[in-house]
Design an enzyme around this catalytic site. Structure first.
Site, PDB file in Angstrom:
ATOM      1  N   ARG A 231      -3.883  -9.623 -19.968  1.00  0.00           N
ATOM      2  CA  ARG A 231      -5.106  -9.339 -20.932  1.00  0.00           C
ATOM      3  C   ARG A 231      -4.409  -8.305 -22.101  1.00  0.00           C
ATOM      4  O   ARG A 231      -5.212  -7.999 -22.864  1.00  0.00           O
ATOM      5  CB  ARG A 231      -6.100  -8.476 -19.962  1.00  0.00           C
ATOM      6  CG  ARG A 231      -6.826  -9.291 -18.816  1.00  0.00           C
ATOM      7  CD  ARG A 231      -7.864  -8.489 -18.245  1.00  0.00           C
ATOM      8  NE  ARG A 231      -8.742  -8.099 -19.124  1.00  0.00           N
ATOM      9  CZ  ARG A 231      -9.782  -8.856 -19.538  1.00  0.00           C
ATOM     10  NH1 ARG A 231     -10.022  -9.973 -19.462  1.00  0.00           N
ATOM     11  NH2 ARG A 231     -10.848  -8.039 -20.279  1.00  0.00           N
TER      12      ARG A 231
ATOM     13  N   ASP B 226     -10.533  -2.115 -26.011  1.00  0.00           N
ATOM     14  CA  ASP B 226      -9.916  -1.046 -26.638  1.00  0.00           C
ATOM     15  C   ASP B 226     -10.826   0.303 -26.431  1.00  0.00           C
ATOM     16  O   ASP B 226     -10.514   1.323 -26.010  1.00  0.00           O
ATOM     17  CB  ASP B 226      -9.758  -1.107 -28.076  1.00  0.00           C
ATOM     18  CG  ASP B 226      -8.351  -1.885 -28.362  1.00  0.00           C
ATOM     19  OD1 ASP B 226      -7.669  -2.095 -27.329  1.00  0.00           O
ATOM     20  OD2 ASP B 226      -8.231  -2.218 -29.535  1.00  0.00           O
TER      21      ASP B 226
ATOM     22  N   PRO C  70       0.918  -1.148  -0.048  1.00  0.00           N
ATOM     23  CA  PRO C  70      -0.033   0.005   0.069  1.00  0.00           C
ATOM     24  C   PRO C  70       0.839   1.191   0.095  1.00  0.00           C
ATOM     25  O   PRO C  70       0.335   2.359  -0.208  1.00  0.00           O
ATOM     26  CB  PRO C  70      -0.846  -0.051   1.088  1.00  0.00           C
ATOM     27  CG  PRO C  70      -0.326  -1.135   1.955  1.00  0.00           C
ATOM     28  CD  PRO C  70       0.673  -1.934   1.381  1.00  0.00           C
TER      29      PRO C  70
END
Ligand code: 9WO
Length: 246
Positions: free
Chosen positions: A154, A169, A89
């Site tokens: 991906r 896209d 974090p």
């Protein structure tokens, strides 16, 4: 692309490569996933990977040496110039633009910490970049590492089919997705918007884009202010706001 993950729970991380889009990318040889467990590099009889924090306080700290050896072993499974990224974090926020940058690399070593943290000297000597998924605390970096692997995979050529790539896209231009509907046409008085049943593909595309603009404006105004809307986009947004009564 070659991923390597250094984790005390390698069987957890392996799951990301056993299902869905990432699983298929591994099967097709577009990505590889190597796993290294610091415990395998601990040399005492108890195979210790954590120790008490200097200065006192609750919890334990991940030790330098077993994790450093695991990172060095991970380097054997990725291209030479692959950076080491730690999930924390305290890192800079991981978003789609970071995913696009990482997807251009030949490989990536991800360090998933456990306990209350990792010995700072390991970050100094072995980690090139710290990345955060957002302002929340997990029990370890594994789930964050899996999210990075999924988002980056991906983007690799050949991973998504043409249809999925086109969808990706069109929504990578910085907007939220439009609403989706499937059968049945009516659920407890909630009907599918008529335009989606019209068969008018130009009108459907216009409606979807208007919805994407409108819900982005309402839910994520920060995304929309970055866009500098052109005349056509502003017209669609005005229409959306008029129709939704806002
Ligand atoms: C925890 C933490 C809390 C406040 C400020 C800085 C911090 N750093 C870490 C940290 O590096 N933790 C290690 C990994 C060890 C404990 C569990 N870890 C972790 C990673 N918890 N949460 C994350 C994380 C990673 C990416 N995005 C969000 C959370």
């Amino acid at each position: 692309m070659q991923f390597a993950v250094v984790s005390l729970f390698p069987e957890l991380v392996a799951q990301v490569a056993e299902h869905g889009v990432v699983g298929r990318a591994v099967e097709r040889g577009i990505v590889s996933l190597a796993l290294q467990n610091p415990r395998d590099y601990a040399d005492d009889v108890h195979r210790t990977v954590d120790d008490r924090p200097y200065g006192g306080g609750p919890g334990m700290v991940m030790k330098y040496e077993p994790a450093a050896k695991a990172i060095d072993a991970a380097r054997e499974h990725v291209a030479e110039d692959s950076p080491v990224v730690c999930l924390s974090p305290a890192g800079r926020v991981f978003d789609q633009s970071v995913a696009l940058r990482l997807a251009k690399l030949p490989g990536l070593i991800l360090l998933a910490g456990r306990y209350e943290g990792v010995d700072e000297r390991l970050i100094k000597s072995h980690v090139d970049e710290e990345l955060s998924l957002g302002d929340f605390v997990l029990s370890g970096g594994e789930i964050a590492a899996m999210a990075v692997i999924d988002a980056v995979t991906r983007l690799l050529p050949g991973v998504l089919g043409d249809a999925e790539s086109a969808i990706q896209d069109s929504f990578m231009d910085g907007l939220l997705d439009c609403p989706h509907y499937t059968r049945p046409e009516s659920i407890s008085g909630q009907d599918v918007p008529a335009v989606l049943l019209s068969g008018d593909h130009a009108e459907i595309a216009r409606w979807r884009y208007k919805q994407a603009l409108g819900r982005s404006y309402l839910r994520r105004p920060d995304l929309v202010s970055k866009l500098n809307l052109d005349r056509q986009q502003q017209t669609l947004l005005d229409e959306f706001l008029k129709e939704s009564g806002t």
